[in-house]
Design a protein around this motif. Structure first.
Motif, mmCIF file in Angstrom:
data_model
loop_
_atom_site.group_PDB
_atom_site.id
_atom_site.type_symbol
_atom_site.label_atom_id
_atom_site.label_comp_id
_atom_site.label_asym_id
_atom_site.label_seq_id
_atom_site.Cartn_x
_atom_site.Cartn_y
_atom_site.Cartn_z
ATOM 1 N N UNK A 5 2.308 -32.027 -43.687
ATOM 2 C CA UNK A 5 1.060 -30.950 -43.350
ATOM 3 C C UNK A 5 -0.349 -32.189 -41.840
ATOM 4 N N UNK A 6 -0.863 -31.412 -40.455
ATOM 5 C CA UNK A 6 -1.085 -31.259 -40.233
ATOM 6 C C UNK A 6 -2.724 -30.983 -40.656
ATOM 7 N N UNK A 7 -3.453 -31.716 -41.772
ATOM 8 C CA UNK A 7 -4.922 -31.320 -42.294
ATOM 9 C C UNK A 7 -5.430 -31.347 -41.753
ATOM 10 N N UNK A 8 -6.249 -32.460 -40.369
ATOM 11 C CA UNK A 8 -6.833 -33.214 -39.384
ATOM 12 C C UNK A 8 -8.604 -32.656 -40.383
ATOM 13 N N UNK A 9 -8.563 -31.465 -39.425
ATOM 14 C CA UNK A 9 -10.042 -31.767 -39.372
ATOM 15 C C UNK A 9 -10.224 -30.257 -40.265
ATOM 16 N N UNK A 10 -9.173 -29.145 -40.874
ATOM 17 C CA UNK A 10 -9.186 -27.630 -41.016
ATOM 18 C C UNK A 10 -10.732 -27.286 -42.087
ATOM 19 N N UNK A 11 -10.871 -26.094 -41.780
ATOM 20 C CA UNK A 11 -11.870 -25.933 -43.008
ATOM 21 C C UNK A 11 -11.224 -25.896 -44.061
ATOM 22 N N UNK A 14 -9.488 -22.567 -43.048
ATOM 23 C CA UNK A 14 -7.658 -22.530 -42.168
ATOM 24 C C UNK A 14 -7.250 -23.392 -42.798
ATOM 25 N N UNK A 15 -7.905 -24.027 -43.780
ATOM 26 C CA UNK A 15 -6.665 -24.931 -44.939
ATOM 27 C C UNK A 15 -5.288 -23.170 -46.107
ATOM 28 N N UNK A 16 -6.694 -22.342 -46.713
ATOM 29 C CA UNK A 16 -5.929 -21.570 -47.425
ATOM 30 C C UNK A 16 -4.547 -20.844 -45.986
ATOM 31 N N UNK A 17 -5.285 -20.651 -44.610
ATOM 32 C CA UNK A 17 -4.389 -19.735 -44.551
ATOM 33 C C UNK A 17 -3.203 -20.788 -44.058
ATOM 34 N N UNK A 18 -3.454 -21.798 -43.871
ATOM 35 C CA UNK A 18 -2.020 -22.455 -44.238
ATOM 36 C C UNK A 18 -0.961 -23.039 -44.411
ATOM 37 N N UNK A 36 -4.192 -20.174 -52.948
ATOM 38 C CA UNK A 36 -5.037 -21.119 -52.545
ATOM 39 C C UNK A 36 -6.205 -21.033 -53.750
ATOM 40 N N UNK A 37 -7.524 -22.646 -54.156
ATOM 41 C CA UNK A 37 -8.796 -22.392 -54.707
ATOM 42 C C UNK A 37 -10.009 -21.908 -54.496
ATOM 43 N N UNK A 38 -10.815 -21.344 -54.747
ATOM 44 C CA UNK A 38 -11.640 -20.394 -54.452
ATOM 45 C C UNK A 38 -13.066 -20.817 -55.121
#
Ligand code: URA
Length: 203
Positions: A5-11, A14-18, A36-38
Motif C-alpha cells: 500500500x502506498x498510503x503516503x499523504x493520501x487524504x 483518496x484512501x477511499x478511492x484507492x 470504507x469508513x465515513x
C-alpha cells in the motif's frame, strides 16, 4: 491495488478511492463493493466494527442496517452525537455464505483482518481521534492483537502501538442476537452505559 500500500499523504477521500480497488485478500471477489469508513474528518471518537453486513454491502456505507440503527440510537442516548463520530470496520468487504436466497454473515479470518489493517490504520492516522472504540472482539483483536479478550477488558482504555488509545465494548449485533427481550434490554442498557463512560473519557 497490489499487496503494497502506498498510503503516503493520501487524504481520506483518496484512501477511499484507492480502497475501492483493494485486492489484498479474496473477499473482493464475492462482495458487491468495498465499504470504507465515513463520518467527521476529525472526529474525537472513531468507532470500528467487524465488517459490513448485507445492507452495508449493498449501500456501500458502514452501519446502515439494523446494527447501525441500534448503534446510532445508543450513541444518542449516551450523549454522543453520531454526526461527530467517524465509523468504519476492521474488514471492508462483506464476507458471507449463501443459504437459499440469503447471504449469511461469516466471520473473517485472521489473514483477512490483517490484510485490511493498513486501511484501518490509515483512517485512524488521518482522523486522529482522541479515542478509538472497538465494537466487538474482531475489531478489538484487529487493533490490539489476538490475545485481547473482550470479556476481561471491556471498558478498559488500552494504549496502542499506532497512536490513540483503544477502548472496547460489545458489538451492537450481539445485542440484537440476545435471547429474549429481557436479555436484550439488559445488554442494551449495559452498552449505553459503556458509551456514556466513553463519552466521559473524552469530555
Ligand atoms: N456490523 C459491522 O460490524 N459493521 C457494519 O458496518 C455493519 C454491521
Amino acid at each position: 491495488m497490489g499487496k503494497t500500500l502506498q498510503m503516503g499523504a493520501k487524504s481520506l477521500k483518496s484512501l477511499r478511492e484507492a480502497a475501492a480497488g483493494c485486492r489484498r485478500c479474496d473477499l473482493y471477489k464475492y462482495a458487491t463493493q468495498t465499504v470504507f469508513g465515513e463520518g467527521a474528518a476529525h472526529a474525537a471518537l472513531l468507532f470500528v466494527g467487524e465488517q459490513p453486513g448485507d445492507s452495508e454491502d449493498k449501500a456501500g456505507r458502514p452501519f446502515v442496517g439494523p446494527a447501525g440503527t441500534l448503534l446510532r440510537n445508543a450513541m444518542a442516548e449516551a450523549g454522543i452525537d453520531p454526526a461527530k463520530t467517524y465509523i468504519t470496520n476492521a474488514v471492508k468487504h462483506f464476507k458471507f455464505v449463501v443459504r437459499g436466497k440469503r447471504r449469511i454473515h461469516s466471520k473473517p479470518r485472521i489473514i483477512e483482518i490483517k490484510a485490511c489493517r493498513p486501511w484501518l490504520e490509515a483512517e485512524i492516522e488521518r482522523v486522529r481521534p482522541k479515542l478509538v472504540v472497538a465494537l466487538g472482539a474482531t475489531a478489538a483483536q484487529s487493533l490490539l492483537g489476538s490475545e485481547f479478550r473482550l470479556t476481561k477488558m471491556r471498558r478498559r482504555v488500552v494504549p496502542s502501538a499506532f497512536g490513540p488509545p483503544v477502548v472496547a465494548t460489545v458489538h451492537p449485533s450481539s445485542i440484537l442476537r440476545a435471547p429474549g427481550s429481557d436479555a436484550r434490554h439488559a445488554e442494551l442498557t449495559a452498552f449505553i452505559g459503556d458509551l456514556r463512560h466513553i463519552a466521559g473519557l473524552i469530555a
